[in-house]
Design a protein around this motif. Sequence first.
Motif, PDB file in Angstrom:
ATOM      1  N   GLU A 107      11.513  -1.795   0.308  1.00 59.08           N
ATOM      2  CA  GLU A 107      11.842  -1.513  -1.077  1.00 59.08           C
ATOM      3  C   GLU A 107      12.277  -2.819  -1.913  1.00 59.08           C
ATOM      4  N   ALA A 108      12.882  -3.707  -1.368  1.00 54.88           N
ATOM      5  CA  ALA A 108      13.148  -4.765  -2.033  1.00 54.88           C
ATOM      6  C   ALA A 108      11.481  -5.577  -2.748  1.00 54.88           C
ATOM      7  N   LEU A 109      10.718  -5.605  -1.837  1.00 49.57           N
ATOM      8  CA  LEU A 109       9.552  -6.094  -2.405  1.00 49.57           C
ATOM      9  C   LEU A 109       8.873  -5.447  -3.397  1.00 49.57           C
ATOM     10  N   VAL A 110       9.169  -4.056  -3.309  1.00 50.69           N
ATOM     11  CA  VAL A 110       8.547  -3.093  -4.378  1.00 50.69           C
ATOM     12  C   VAL A 110       9.175  -3.426  -5.605  1.00 50.69           C
ATOM     13  N   ALA A 111      10.639  -3.508  -5.633  1.00 54.87           N
ATOM     14  CA  ALA A 111      11.158  -3.640  -6.754  1.00 54.87           C
ATOM     15  C   ALA A 111      11.046  -5.078  -7.098  1.00 54.87           C
ATOM     16  N   LEU A 112      10.743  -6.101  -6.615  1.00 54.26           N
ATOM     17  CA  LEU A 112      10.188  -6.971  -7.024  1.00 54.26           C
ATOM     18  C   LEU A 112       9.142  -7.300  -7.857  1.00 54.26           C
ATOM     19  N   PHE A 113       8.058  -6.455  -7.251  1.00 50.58           N
ATOM     20  CA  PHE A 113       6.835  -6.419  -7.951  1.00 50.58           C
ATOM     21  C   PHE A 113       7.052  -5.734  -9.341  1.00 50.58           C
ATOM     22  N   GLU A 114       7.732  -4.522  -9.290  1.00 50.18           N
ATOM     23  CA  GLU A 114       8.119  -3.984 -10.503  1.00 50.18           C
ATOM     24  C   GLU A 114       8.817  -4.842 -11.697  1.00 50.18           C
ATOM     25  N   ARG A 115       9.781  -5.655 -11.170  1.00 47.08           N
ATOM     26  CA  ARG A 115      10.264  -6.356 -11.961  1.00 47.08           C
ATOM     27  C   ARG A 115       9.412  -7.566 -12.867  1.00 47.08           C
ATOM     28  N   TYR A 116       8.313  -8.137 -11.996  1.00 47.73           N
ATOM     29  CA  TYR A 116       7.512  -8.957 -12.450  1.00 47.73           C
ATOM     30  C   TYR A 116       6.400  -8.337 -13.222  1.00 47.73           C
ATOM     31  N   TRP A 117       6.132  -7.188 -12.917  1.00 49.51           N
ATOM     32  CA  TRP A 117       5.125  -6.451 -13.578  1.00 49.51           C
ATOM     33  C   TRP A 117       5.738  -6.050 -15.175  1.00 49.51           C
ATOM     34  N   GLU A 118       7.030  -5.689 -15.098  1.00 50.04           N
ATOM     35  CA  GLU A 118       7.605  -5.505 -16.447  1.00 50.04           C
ATOM     36  C   GLU A 118       7.489  -6.624 -17.534  1.00 50.04           C
ATOM     37  N   ASP A 119       7.569  -7.672 -16.849  1.00 44.88           N
ATOM     38  CA  ASP A 119       7.618  -8.806 -17.685  1.00 44.88           C
ATOM     39  C   ASP A 119       6.433  -9.527 -18.063  1.00 44.88           C
ATOM     40  N   ALA A 120       5.133  -8.948 -17.397  1.00 45.98           N
ATOM     41  CA  ALA A 120       4.022  -9.640 -17.518  1.00 45.98           C
ATOM     42  C   ALA A 120       3.327  -9.117 -18.696  1.00 45.98           C
ATOM     43  N   VAL A 121       2.246 -10.110 -18.954  1.00 42.91           N
ATOM     44  CA  VAL A 121       1.376  -9.713 -20.281  1.00 42.91           C
ATOM     45  C   VAL A 121       0.041  -8.998 -19.791  1.00 42.91           C
ATOM     46  N   PRO A 122      -0.375  -8.042 -20.093  1.00 38.58           N
ATOM     47  CA  PRO A 122      -1.610  -7.253 -19.847  1.00 38.58           C
ATOM     48  C   PRO A 122      -2.656  -8.209 -19.997  1.00 38.58           C
ATOM     49  N   LEU A 123      -3.862  -8.067 -19.126  1.00 41.29           N
ATOM     50  CA  LEU A 123      -5.230  -8.940 -19.431  1.00 41.29           C
ATOM     51  C   LEU A 123      -5.882  -7.912 -20.086  1.00 41.29           C
ATOM     52  N   HIS A 124      -6.590  -8.461 -21.022  1.00 41.28           N
ATOM     53  CA  HIS A 124      -7.658  -7.648 -21.665  1.00 41.28           C
ATOM     54  C   HIS A 124      -9.050  -8.137 -21.508  1.00 41.28           C
ATOM     55  N   VAL A 125     -10.178  -7.572 -21.310  1.00 40.51           N
ATOM     56  CA  VAL A 125     -11.499  -8.115 -21.084  1.00 40.51           C
ATOM     57  C   VAL A 125     -12.366  -7.762 -22.228  1.00 40.51           C
ATOM     58  N   ALA A 133       0.948  -1.198  -0.034  1.00 39.29           N
ATOM     59  CA  ALA A 133      -0.050   0.161  -0.174  1.00 39.29           C
ATOM     60  C   ALA A 133       0.819   1.261   0.040  1.00 39.29           C
ATOM     61  N   ASP A 134       0.579   1.979  -1.237  1.00 36.16           N
ATOM     62  CA  ASP A 134       1.283   3.400  -1.196  1.00 36.16           C
ATOM     63  C   ASP A 134       2.757   3.288  -0.883  1.00 36.16           C
ATOM     64  N   ARG A 135       3.557   1.950  -1.302  1.00 31.48           N
ATOM     65  CA  ARG A 135       4.844   1.693  -1.071  1.00 31.48           C
ATOM     66  C   ARG A 135       5.402   2.200   0.291  1.00 31.48           C
ATOM     67  N   GLU A 136       4.475   2.128   1.450  1.00 28.36           N
ATOM     68  CA  GLU A 136       4.629   2.601   2.626  1.00 28.36           C
ATOM     69  C   GLU A 136       4.686   1.173   3.390  1.00 28.36           C
ATOM     70  N   ILE A 137       3.926   0.214   3.328  1.00 26.91           N
ATOM     71  CA  ILE A 137       3.555  -0.942   4.124  1.00 26.91           C
ATOM     72  C   ILE A 137       3.151  -1.988   3.216  1.00 26.91           C
TER      73      ILE A 137
END
Length: 333
Positions: free
Chosen positions: A237-255, A204-208
Amino acid sequence: MLEAAGLTPAEETVYRLLVTVPTASADEIVEQSGLMPGEIERILAALTAKGLASGTDRAPHNFAATPPDVALLPQLQRQSDALDQARAAVTDLLETYRRTRRRRDPDQLIEVITGAEALRQHLRQIQDNTRHEMLWFCKAQYVAMPSGSNRAEYDALARGVRYRVLYERAFFDDSGAVDNVVEGVRAGEMARAVPHLPLRLAVADREIAICPLVPGGPSGSSEEPTTALVRGSSLLEALVALFERYWEDAVPLHVSESGTVIGTDGSPHDHELSATDRKLLSLLVAGVADKAIASQMGLSRRTVQRRIQAMMALAGATTRMQLAWQAARRGWM
């Protein structure tokens, strides 16, 4: 009721009387208020000094109320501004206090939560308090919240919080998972998929952040889940960076309009480009300008730009550089 504006109860009584008449003498106010003459003189002097009343120069001395919007509203606004500044200062002091405590007390850095109900409560609370953005790893087989039960997300989306959610492929095998994703995306959630996620995570908000410390779900530990609540630190910070790394490689979902979710397998080959788009993309990556691409391909410049925007949306790219990177990764060229 006007104590917040700096009036005593007696002063408020006299001011309210003055508001109901064009002017009034001290004797008339004594008669209507039931207060003593000496007290009325003191109150009228106080109201005059505060700019809430004014007296005539000629005898008999009558008093008139200053309009409330002139006398009271500016003062209340100043007090409100001062309270906002004080609140901001207290928030800064609280954060400084927490940072100081975290350096000396590890309990201020990581809090251990035990039990599914406690986890649900914390997830609801942090979403209710989120102001800007939630980051989420959604793995298969829930620990605390069955698919579709996180109504706090929709409340947050409605008040403008951005949700970026990563789903792993196996998540879509859960009962009701696809319908949940469709509802979330239509409500404003930004969703992407990957073949596998390393852990469950909410930030949440890169704070918790909240992340389980032991495997959970039907295929994990049969005991009550144990979860870490991580506050501002290098670990967060490491957890946020992990998220961003996976997000960068992920495929967008379309409905689709029919409610079909495209891209759930996390594969970069969910969409194939037409021969025209492939040629356009190769020229774009080569650095050819839009005008020259249009000339070589016999298209209008507007058509070229529209096709590029469509490919960017398909790839989940926000810039042309990102489009080039995604195109190479997806085998579009």
